[in-house]
Design a protein around this motif. Structure first.
Motif: not given
Length: 349
Positions: A75, A100, A173, A178, A315
């Motif tokens: 990520h 991220t 991240g 996530y 995000t």
């Protein structure tokens, strides 16, 4: 249609998506990139195309031959890779999460606007028949004015991912919030047509290096009206596949997704049920749909169903949750976005 594709990330999911793309009419897989020599060798043997150790070499050697790339990498690498490709004039499909860091969300979206490129994020709930029907129920006003969303996701994720890059925060991240949790946050915002306003949260790493459990209490905006949302995510669930559910509450009823069906209850208590066609919610057909939409977007035949702006919202909501959990305070999502834009403007001045 003749779309020349390069693949950045030749691991498990990257190769699965390559196989699907190679089967789409008009697509040619022309190059790949991966840090693993074994992955590069396997790719070159299967596709009779060159593979490089990183995206810089791929762009330097094949940039003029590429129409688009897929990015299926850890990520935290997405921002650099996606931005470089877009700035080189190459359209981008990037797996979730798009980035991220909220500040990193600005560059790729600006590159899309400045260069008239395509950027699509790999959220497949947009192609899922029951999530699509849930969104239609909300849009048609069948449950009245939306005022609350409750949802959860549980998965036996940590046992499977322990020791991989997904549990290394420098590469991932974060943890399950996530990873699979990112799909859930996207589904909340997309189906309810809301924007994140503020988030309070708690997380629990349960002795791991990344979050395992997360609980969010969020305020969302829907055309000027406030919507209350609760989100629960666990990486210590019972099954390898995510088990999830969502209820959207309105002034005249509610709609409930339980993983197998959609149930709509109106203000009078009348109930209707929608079940998906057999196989239509499986991984392969949903992945094929999202990749086909990307290819057709590159060819100018469709609009991307999941543009970069979607990745920005998810995000921002995720980063707000992590900050809220760390500080014990409710975090203003729009303030995070404003700060990120100001940082980018200052950096480019």
């Amino acid at each position: 249609m003749d779309v020349r594709i390069g693949a950045i990330g030749l691991g498990g999911l990257g190769r699965i998506e390559l196989g699907i793309l190679d089967d789409v009419d008009g697509v040619r897989v022309v190059a790949g990139a991966d840090v693993s020599p074994e992955a590069r060798e396997s790719f070159e043997s299967e596709y009779d195309a060159p593979a490089y150790a990183d995206h810089e070499a791929l762009l330097a050697e094949q940039g003029d031959e590429l129409d688009a790339v897929t990015i299926v990498t850890p990520h935290t690498l997405h921002h650099e890779q996606a931005t470089a490709c877009l700035e080189a004039g190459v359209d981008v499909f990037v797996e979730k999460p798009m980035v991220t860091d909220v500040a990193d969300a600005v560059d790729p979206v600006e590159a899309v606007d400045e260069r008239d490129r395509v950027l699509q994020v790999g959220y497949q709930r947009h192609f899922h028949p029951l999530f699509g029907e849930l969104r239609r129920v909300v849009d048609e006003g069948r449950i009245g004015d939306v005022h609350m969303v409750d949802c959860y996701l549980g998965q036996d994720w940590i046992d499977v991912q322990r020791g991989t890059w997904r549990t290394n925060p420098d590469l991932s991240g974060g943890g399950q919030l996530y990873d699979s949790g990112s799909h859930l946050l996207d589904a909340v915002l997309w189906t309810s047509r809301t924007e994140p306003v503020s988030v309070a949260a708690v997380t629990d790493d349960r002795g791991e290096d990344v979050d395992v459990n997360s609980a969010l209490a969020a305020t969302l905006d829907r055309d000027g009206s406030r919507v209350t949302a609760s989100v629960g995510v666990s990486a210590d669930g019972d099954t390898a596949s995510p088990e999830e559910g969502m209820v959207v509450w309105g002034t005249d009823g509610h709609v409930e997704y339980d993983g197998d069906r959609l149930r709509v209850v109106d203000a009078d208590g009348d109930e209707s049920t929608v079940r998906p066609a057999e196989g239509s919610t499986a991984f392969e057909p949903l992945t094929r749909k999202k990749l086909t939409n990307f290819v057709r977007s590159v060819a100018g035949e469709e609009e991307p169903a999941v543009p970069g702006e979607t990745g920005v919202r998810v995000t921002a909501m995720t980063e707000a949750a992590y900050e809220a959990a760390e500080t014990g305070r409710t975090v203003d999502v729009q303030a995070l976005l404003d700060d990120a834009t100001e940082e980018q403007l200052a950096a480019s001045a």
